[in-house]
Write a protein that holds these residues in place. Structure first.
Motif, PDB file in Angstrom:
ATOM      1  N   TYR A 126      56.256  54.262-105.326  1.00 37.37           N
ATOM      2  CA  TYR A 126      54.913  54.793-105.071  1.00 37.37           C
ATOM      3  C   TYR A 126      54.333  55.442-106.329  1.00 37.37           C
ATOM      4  CZ  TYR A 126      50.693  56.555-103.182  1.00 37.37           C
ATOM      5  OH  TYR A 126      49.348  56.783-102.996  1.00 37.37           O
ATOM      6  N   LEU A 137      52.769  52.583-108.161  1.00 35.46           N
ATOM      7  CA  LEU A 137      51.552  52.099-107.509  1.00 35.46           C
ATOM      8  C   LEU A 137      50.415  53.115-107.694  1.00 35.46           C
ATOM      9  CD1 LEU A 137      50.374  49.767-105.795  1.00 35.46           C
ATOM     10  CD2 LEU A 137      51.000  51.061-103.745  1.00 35.46           C
ATOM     11  N   PHE A 153      49.125  52.988-111.171  1.00 32.01           N
ATOM     12  CA  PHE A 153      48.287  51.793-111.331  1.00 32.01           C
ATOM     13  C   PHE A 153      46.843  52.113-110.963  1.00 32.01           C
ATOM     14  CE2 PHE A 153      46.065  48.360-109.236  1.00 32.01           C
ATOM     15  CZ  PHE A 153      46.072  47.378-110.207  1.00 32.01           C
ATOM     16  N   PHE A 154      46.666  52.671-109.750  1.00 34.34           N
ATOM     17  CA  PHE A 154      45.301  52.919-109.288  1.00 34.34           C
ATOM     18  C   PHE A 154      44.616  54.017-110.092  1.00 34.34           C
ATOM     19  CE2 PHE A 154      46.849  50.723-105.378  1.00 34.34           C
ATOM     20  CZ  PHE A 154      45.931  49.682-105.417  1.00 34.34           C
ATOM     21  N   ALA A 177      43.479  52.640-113.475  1.00 31.07           N
ATOM     22  CA  ALA A 177      42.287  51.801-113.302  1.00 31.07           C
ATOM     23  C   ALA A 177      41.063  52.677-113.056  1.00 31.07           C
ATOM     24  CB  ALA A 177      42.503  50.813-112.157  1.00 31.07           C
ATOM     25  N   ASP A 178      41.247  53.741-112.269  1.00 35.95           N
ATOM     26  CA  ASP A 178      40.165  54.701-112.008  1.00 35.95           C
ATOM     27  C   ASP A 178      39.652  55.349-113.291  1.00 35.95           C
ATOM     28  OD1 ASP A 178      39.547  54.763-109.375  1.00 35.95           O
ATOM     29  OD2 ASP A 178      40.329  56.773-108.997  1.00 35.95           O
ATOM     30  N   ALA A 212      39.257  54.149-116.052  1.00 40.01           N
ATOM     31  CA  ALA A 212      38.615  53.217-116.977  1.00 40.01           C
ATOM     32  C   ALA A 212      37.228  53.683-117.390  1.00 40.01           C
ATOM     33  CB  ALA A 212      38.522  51.827-116.359  1.00 40.01           C
ATOM     34  N   LEU A 268      43.815  49.808-121.258  1.00 37.33           N
ATOM     35  CA  LEU A 268      44.108  50.546-120.032  1.00 37.33           C
ATOM     36  C   LEU A 268      44.511  49.589-118.915  1.00 37.33           C
ATOM     37  CD1 LEU A 268      43.580  53.646-119.840  1.00 37.33           C
ATOM     38  CD2 LEU A 268      41.708  53.068-118.329  1.00 37.33           C
ATOM     39  N   ALA A 269      43.793  48.477-118.825  1.00 38.56           N
ATOM     40  CA  ALA A 269      44.112  47.486-117.793  1.00 38.56           C
ATOM     41  C   ALA A 269      45.527  46.940-118.002  1.00 38.56           C
ATOM     42  CB  ALA A 269      43.083  46.351-117.822  1.00 38.56           C
ATOM     43  N   ALA A 270      45.910  46.741-119.272  1.00 35.27           N
ATOM     44  CA  ALA A 270      47.254  46.219-119.556  1.00 35.27           C
ATOM     45  C   ALA A 270      48.327  47.226-119.148  1.00 35.27           C
ATOM     46  CB  ALA A 270      47.381  45.876-121.049  1.00 35.27           C
ATOM     47  N   ALA A 316      47.995  49.499-116.826  1.00 35.42           N
ATOM     48  CA  ALA A 316      47.998  49.530-115.362  1.00 35.42           C
ATOM     49  C   ALA A 316      48.759  48.329-114.801  1.00 35.42           C
ATOM     50  CB  ALA A 316      46.562  49.554-114.832  1.00 35.42           C
ATOM     51  N   ALA A 317      48.552  47.157-115.401  1.00 30.51           N
ATOM     52  CA  ALA A 317      49.238  45.956-114.910  1.00 30.51           C
ATOM     53  C   ALA A 317      50.753  46.091-115.076  1.00 30.51           C
ATOM     54  CB  ALA A 317      48.721  44.713-115.632  1.00 30.51           C
ATOM     55  N   GLN A 325      51.952  48.008-112.199  1.00 33.15           N
ATOM     56  CA  GLN A 325      51.998  47.160-110.999  1.00 33.15           C
ATOM     57  C   GLN A 325      53.256  46.292-111.006  1.00 33.15           C
ATOM     58  OE1 GLN A 325      51.615  43.594-110.633  1.00 33.15           O
ATOM     59  NE2 GLN A 325      51.770  43.787-108.410  1.00 33.15           N
ATOM     60  N   TYR A 357      56.113  48.413-109.967  1.00 31.88           N
ATOM     61  CA  TYR A 357      56.019  48.617-108.511  1.00 31.88           C
ATOM     62  C   TYR A 357      56.593  47.406-107.783  1.00 31.88           C
ATOM     63  CZ  TYR A 357      53.682  47.728-104.062  1.00 31.88           C
ATOM     64  OH  TYR A 357      53.418  47.351-102.777  1.00 31.88           O
TER      65      TYR A 357
END
Lengths: 228, 228
Positions: B20, B23, B26-27, B30-31, B33, B45-47, B49-50, B53, B56
């Motif tokens: 968790y 996860l 991750f969110f 992304a938030d 951004a 940032l997206a990388a 976050a991925a 994920q 997770y």
């Protein structure tokens, strides 16, 4: 002959458009997590978003490989794509899923365009992305199951899907005017005899291309148990 | 002897906590951004976050492999981790980066705990995750470069890092009380002679474990050009 090498301005535009579309979808999907009804569906959403990030990375790398600044290539598409997202903010989990399915579907049509026009390396990249679309099947299945259970949803979600496409076409028309190289490339139908040499011919051809996008849209609606 | 097989309640708790945490990160990434200063840093940032994920997903698969419902294993940690995130909402891009670096660092310490306690398959998984932490180097480099350029930032960001750890310890203490199996597992120091058999002994040992986490925290601050 408009079809040129992969580093023609039209192909670069198309790769930049798709790259920012993937990055934008990544952030929007993550944003929609608040709508997810369970920890499990949050996780599924995160997986979909991560797949968009991977596509973004592949496209970004390809742009760099072509000697292009990826951020410059994406820049012209930030405003229209952000506008599409802000005009189509989902109000429910099902609306978010329909948006993902419709959006990925339209992106898939653009990927096929790239595959038809670009060099072999870019084509391989595109085919890799398209081969993954099976991932999104849980999306259409979830929507279909919800509609089967509560048929009243079908009308509302069908209208929503219609609005998604309408807003996309409106942004796309603006892009077609602002990016003539891209418009020329998209208008190029391999089966047609060619361009009439006027900018207006291109715009008409772009409209025909959009019409073909909406044809495929009906099949996507059906997959979700919706109608056009 | 508390150290047991991988499906002991303490190990399951630890895997659920980490799943968790990934996860949630991750969110949150992304938030954040919206705070990114450029399209390029949004992509970075997206990388990140991925990558969270992917971790997770690995942990979730491992829990399923152990015959455990992953969402049930994660459930006890949703509230404390969400509380940590909502009490430490970054107000700037640099605060977001410091939070990522500190948070990933603490997670890394927990991963090392898992590696020391679990079976070989789980250990391989954990080592795979830890081997990737090089990815986050751009985070510490970006913070350090910003602090070098504007030394006034160091004080403010050091206070922020302190608050991040303080809030984490406060949530962790609550978790240690609510999840005695996990507390017992974390309190277990392989070099110590063992547990004194009272729940209170565990709580004291957990506090010592947290103290060792904050020791490592100083090294992380230094990597960012900050001080404790």
């Amino acid at each position: 002959m408009i079809q040129g090498p992969s580093d023609s301005p039209g192909v670069i535009d198309l790769l930049g458009l798709l790259a920012y579309a993937e990055l934008g979808s990544f952030f929007r999907l993550a944003d929609d997590a608040g709508l997810a009804p369970s920890l499990r569906s949050k996780g599924q959403l995160a997986a979909l978003a991560a797949a968009e990030q991977a596509h973004y990375q592949t496209l970004r790398d390809r742009l760099e490989g072509l000697g292009v600044d990826p951020e410059e290539a994406m820049a012209p598409f930030v405003e229209p794509l952000d506008a599409w997202h802000s005009r189509t903010e989902p109000q429910s989990w099902l609306e978010s899923l329909v948006k993902t399915y419709v959006g990925d579907g339209i992106a898939g049509d653009f990927y096929r365009k790239v595959a038809a026009l670009a060099d072999e390396e870019t084509r391989d990249l595109v085919e890799g992305v398209l081969a993954e679309t099976g991932r999104a099947e849980f999306v259409s299945e979830t929507v279909r199951a919800a509609v089967d259970e509560d048929p009243k949803l079908a009308g509302r979600l069908s209208l929503w899907a219609r609005r998604l496409v309408g807003e996309a076409l409106s942004q796309a028309q603006a892009v077609a005017v602002a990016r003539p190289d891209l418009a020329a490339l998209l208008a190029k139908d391999p089966k047609a005899s060619g361009d009439d040499g006027t900018g207006l011919g291109d715009l008409a051809a772009v409209s025909r291309m959009f019409a073909s996008l909406t044809d495929r849209h009906s099949a996507r609606l059906e997959a979700m148990g919706l109608s056009g």
